[in-house]
Motif scaffolding. Structure first.
Motif, PDB file in Angstrom:
ATOM      1  N   SER A 174       7.804  -0.660  -0.614  1.00  0.00           N
ATOM      2  CA  SER A 174       6.353  -0.911  -0.764  1.00  0.00           C
ATOM      3  C   SER A 174       5.559   0.275  -0.225  1.00  0.00           C
ATOM      4  O   SER A 174       4.491   0.617  -0.758  1.00  0.00           O
ATOM      5  N   ILE A 175       6.078   0.916   0.850  1.00  0.00           N
ATOM      6  CA  ILE A 175       5.403   2.102   1.401  1.00  0.00           C
ATOM      7  C   ILE A 175       5.490   3.252   0.407  1.00  0.00           C
ATOM      8  O   ILE A 175       4.508   3.963   0.148  1.00  0.00           O
ATOM      9  N   THR A 176       6.656   3.462  -0.180  1.00  0.00           N
ATOM     10  CA  THR A 176       6.818   4.592  -1.108  1.00  0.00           C
ATOM     11  C   THR A 176       6.027   4.392  -2.391  1.00  0.00           C
ATOM     12  O   THR A 176       5.638   5.380  -3.040  1.00  0.00           O
ATOM     13  N   ARG A 177       5.786   3.161  -2.787  1.00  0.00           N
ATOM     14  CA  ARG A 177       5.026   2.895  -4.023  1.00  0.00           C
ATOM     15  C   ARG A 177       3.510   2.923  -3.817  1.00  0.00           C
ATOM     16  O   ARG A 177       2.755   2.931  -4.781  1.00  0.00           O
ATOM     17  N   SER A 178       3.105   2.863  -2.567  1.00  0.00           N
ATOM     18  CA  SER A 178       1.665   2.812  -2.263  1.00  0.00           C
ATOM     19  C   SER A 178       1.005   4.142  -2.613  1.00  0.00           C
ATOM     20  O   SER A 178       1.514   5.219  -2.280  1.00  0.00           O
ATOM     21  N   SER A 179      -0.138   4.059  -3.267  1.00  0.00           N
ATOM     22  CA  SER A 179      -0.881   5.278  -3.652  1.00  0.00           C
ATOM     23  C   SER A 179      -1.455   5.996  -2.436  1.00  0.00           C
ATOM     24  O   SER A 179      -1.657   7.209  -2.457  1.00  0.00           O
ATOM     25  N   ASN A 180      -1.681   5.248  -1.359  1.00  0.00           N
ATOM     26  CA  ASN A 180      -2.253   5.847  -0.159  1.00  0.00           C
ATOM     27  C   ASN A 180      -1.244   6.736   0.575  1.00  0.00           C
ATOM     28  O   ASN A 180      -1.623   7.695   1.261  1.00  0.00           O
ATOM     29  N   THR A 181       0.004   6.380   0.470  1.00  0.00           N
ATOM     30  CA  THR A 181       1.039   7.121   1.219  1.00  0.00           C
ATOM     31  C   THR A 181       1.807   8.111   0.358  1.00  0.00           C
ATOM     32  O   THR A 181       2.624   8.882   0.862  1.00  0.00           O
TER      33      THR A 181
END
Length: 786
Positions: A174-181
């Motif tokens: 979920s972190i790797t898919r987030s546009s913010n990260t």
């Protein structure tokens, strides 16, 4: 021994043997293989190879797959050590493989009804051990991984591990898919460092995720960070994996303890499987080299029929016939250096070592090998550079060591004996060495190109010449070994074929002394005689085979005719028996009628008696025309019958012998204890005891009375016969006979028994025996006189 194994290429042969092994167990056995000097042990090994070959002939394949050398594993478990999953899996596989081999051999014995006593005894020692095999297979899969089902605790732990891993991956993904990260990551992936799940973060954003840095890239631009959000779950995952490892260790320790309980049985199984793999490896190698099982002896006798060197390709090797240790114990192979002599030497030596190792030898059936306590070989150029020895010194150093140890149970192989020094001295030294080895009783095969040794075998008892055949037309050796013919140099013939002028050759011949020239001519004559004899032998063999075929056909025809004759006579006898039965019934009816008349008080009148007599005569069985014809034909075939002849009385179907001739067509015949008169046409000739001629007629010393070498007692009365035997023995002794024959016929056996008893007590009788197949058999007793 190492030197002999090396020069005879025993280790090279073992490399061929290794190509047919199935497991590391058999490989170890082959590595340890050495020739045995014990006759019983070699016979056992050869019988094991024979049984292995029998199995391969019937089934062509033996299930020896999946077998490992587990001895180290088992021994470690036995002293309390823990085993790895892969080691336990090898143990289970070996248990299964042993059980399969045992079942295979036992089924083969039952289904094929063949006897495999040695293999059957071996597989009988294999313990099934299904319990430990099942325990291992229930806990470990075929790839060596411990299964979830190995224990309830392990199943639970692995369920937790999968749950924690899924949770960690989900959070990190979920972190790797987030546009913010996304801009903070070097790559949108989840990876592992130090056994913990991490994400690749750019150096400048290291504080954005918190948590723990586990690694960095080579450039330092990327950091592998375990975010604070998953640290707790990673810790739980790490703890669950530690518990999993401890549970796996506990399961493996438990299986190791089970293995230790059956350590002795497992070690026996492994040793047995090693023996079986080795036996079938020898059998497969024997098939590959087209080998046969040799007969074995401890008399030093060697007979090789069409033997082949196993290291020479089959399409180029030339079979040789070699005999040694019978009428001669030294074989001297002479002739030029054409390559054939050394091959012969190595073939004899290597096949001896192979036979003593329990291996089949590449030779024809009925070959025979001796078991030697020691095999010595001086072959090839053994020159040592370090010792700076000449070729002659090298050979002589080796020969000196051989002469210190050689005895009557040794096989000695000398290649180019006496070479490397002055020819005259070398030849003399070679002769002296051969004489010394012969006196010690050893078996010797020696090669030499010295012409002086060509006459050696002619002047020495127990020695035989041989040579390797050379084709002058092709300028090549044929590699055929010729026993009894010394080798020729062929130097002049080869030179002429290569174009050397005749004048030079003639001048060279003039330089040869008369003795050498005479020797070469004698050898040439021997070769011509041998070739002629071989051709005549082939022709005679062909004629003999044709004669044997014709004889076999004639025997079959005669047997068929004899069976037909017996069938006709049998039918005649059956019909005669039926006729006799009917005649008896008719006679009983006639007698019954006469009695009835008497009961009625009536006198039986003459014409009634005549009628009754007529009825009786008519009731007598008459031979049919065919029966009469058979009897006449049998009588015509009879030779002139004489007393003592064995005959068959056709009307009785019994055998007896002629006692005496009463008239031209009548004889007195004895059947058992009964004597009777029989017409010639009722007799069939069977056999006649043959007289044995051991010496010409002799004259009793001091008289003109002639004594024959045999005494015929047939037809004599018992008392008269015994008197004649005593007198005859006295006459025979005076005549100087050493052996005589007493013909008493077979008959009832009384006369034969009396003769035997008299001979056993006679002071001048050394020994007696029954006549042989061509000497009258049991109807004749051959007497050896003192």
């Amino acid at each position: 021994m190492k030197h002999v194994l090396r020069v005879l290429e025993y280790e090279k042969m073992k490399k061929q043997l290794l190509e047919h092994v199935s497991s590391s167990l058999g490989r170890q056995k082959i590595d340890q293989l050495k020739p045995s000097t014990d006759l019983e042990e070699v016979q056992l090994w050869q019988n094991q190879t024979f049984e292995g070959s029998t199995v391969l002939r019937l089934r062509s394949h033996v299930p020896l797959g999946g077998i490992f050398d587990i001895r180290a594993h088992v021994k470690r478990a036995k002293i309390g050590g823990g085993l790895q999953a892969s080691e336990l899996l090898e143990i289970a596989s070996t248990i299964y493989g042993g059980r399969q081999v045992k079942k295979f051999i036992e089924t083969l014995v039952e289904e094929e009804e063949i006897k495999l006593p040695l293999l059957h005894e071996l597989v009988h020692a294999i313990e099934p051990l299904t319990d430990i095999e099942r325990a291992i297979k229930q806990c470990i899969d075929d790839n060596g991984h411990v299964l979830d089902s190995a224990s309830p605790a392990l199943r639970t732990l692995r369920h937790q591990i999968r749950s924690y891993e899924s949770s960690v991956r989900s959070k990190l993904e979920s972190i790797t898919r987030s546009s913010n990260t996304a801009k903070m990551l070097s790559d949108a992936i989840v990876t592992i460092r130090n056994d913990r799940f991490v994400i690749p973060v750019k150096q400048e954003y290291r504080g954005a995720f918190g948590g723990i840095v586990h690694d960095q890239s080579a450039s330092g631009a990327t950091l592998f960070i375990e975010p604070q959000a998953v640290v707790t779950i990673n810790n739980q995952l790490r703890e669950a994996k530690a518990k999993e490892a401890r549970e796996i260790e506990r399961i493996l320790a438990e299986l190791s303890e089970k293995t230790a309980e059956f350590a002795d049985e497992l070690l026996i199984n492994v040793e047995t499987l090693a023996d079986l793999d080795f036996i079938f490896t020898k059998a497969r190698y024997g098939k590959a080299v087209k080998g046969t099982k040799p007969s074995l002896n401890d008399r030093g006798y060697l007979l090789l029929k069409r033997a082949r060197h196993p290291l020479i390709p089959g399409e180029t090797v030339v079979p040789i016939d070699v005999e040694l240790g019978g009428s001669f114990s030294s074989l001297i192979i002479t002739g030029p250096n054409t390559g054939g002599k050394t091959v012969t030497l190595k073939t004899v030596g290597l096949l001896t070592l192979m036979a003593q190792s329990g291996l089949y030898i590449p030779a024809e059936e009925d070959s025979e090998m001796a078991i030697f306590k020691q095999v010595f070989a001086d072959i090839g150029d053994e020159q040592s550079i370090e010792q700076s020895l000449s070729t002659f010194s090298s050979h002589m150093t080796n020969i000196v060591q051989i002469l210190k140890k050689v005895d009557h149970e040794s096989l000695v192989l000398f290649d180019e004996l006496g070479a490397g020094t002055d020819p005259t001295e070398g030849a003399a030294l070679a002769i002296a060495i051969l004489d010394d080895v012969y006196r010690r009783g050893a078996r010797v095969v020696a090669t030499t190109h010295y012409s002086e040794l060509k006459g050696y075998a002619y002047n020495r008892e127990g020695a035989m010449n041989a040579s390797v055949e050379f084709n002058v037309e092709t300028l090549r050796p044929t590699y055929r070994l010729l026993i009894g013919v010394p080798g020729r140099s062929n130097a002049f013939a080869i030179s002429r074929r290569l174009g050397l002028e005749d004048s030079i050759i003639e001048r060279a011949k003039a330089q040869i002394d008369a003795d050498s020239d005479q020797m070469e001519k004698m050898i040439a004559s021997l070769e011509e005689s041998r070739k002629s004899s071989e051709q005549e032998w082939k022709e005679a063999s062909s004629i003999r085979q044709e004669a044997e075929r014709l004889r076999a056909d004639l025997v079959k025809e005669m047997e068929a005719l004899e069976r037909e004759k017996e069938r006709i006579l049998q039918e005649a006898e059956e019909r005669a028996a039926q006729a006799v039965k009917e005649a008896k019934e008719e006679a009983e009816w006639i007698i019954s009628e006469l009695r009835e008349l008497q009961k009625e008080g009536l006198a039986v009148k003459e014409h009634q008696l005549i009628d009754a007599k007529k009825h009786l005569e008519e009731a007598v069985p008459k031979l049919t025309a065919r029966q009469k014809q058979v009897k006449k034909e049998s009588a015509k075939k009879n030779p002139d019958l004489v007393p003592g002849d064995e005959v068959k009385v056709l009307s009785f179907g019994q055998k007896g012998h002629i006692v005496e001739k009463l008239a031209d067509d009548e004889y007195q015949v004895q059947i058992g204890i009964m004597k009777m008169k029989v017409k010639k046409e009722d007799l069939q000739y069977v056999d006649r005891p043959k007289k044995v001629e051991t010496k010409p007629l002799a004259t009793v010393r001091g008289s003109e009375h002639h004594v024959k070498p045999e005494l015929d007692l047939r037809g004599e009365r018992y008392e008269d016969a015994m008197l004649r035997v005593e007198k005859y023995l006295d006459d025979a002794i005076l005549a100087g006979y050493h052996q005589v024959s007493i013909i008493h016929g077979k008959g009832t056996g009384a006369l034969r028994k009396g003769v035997k008893q008299l001979l056993s007590k006679h002071p001048h009788v050394k020994a007696t025996r029954d006549g042989g197949m061509n000497e009258g058999g049991l109807g004749n007793t051959v007497v050896e006189l003192k």
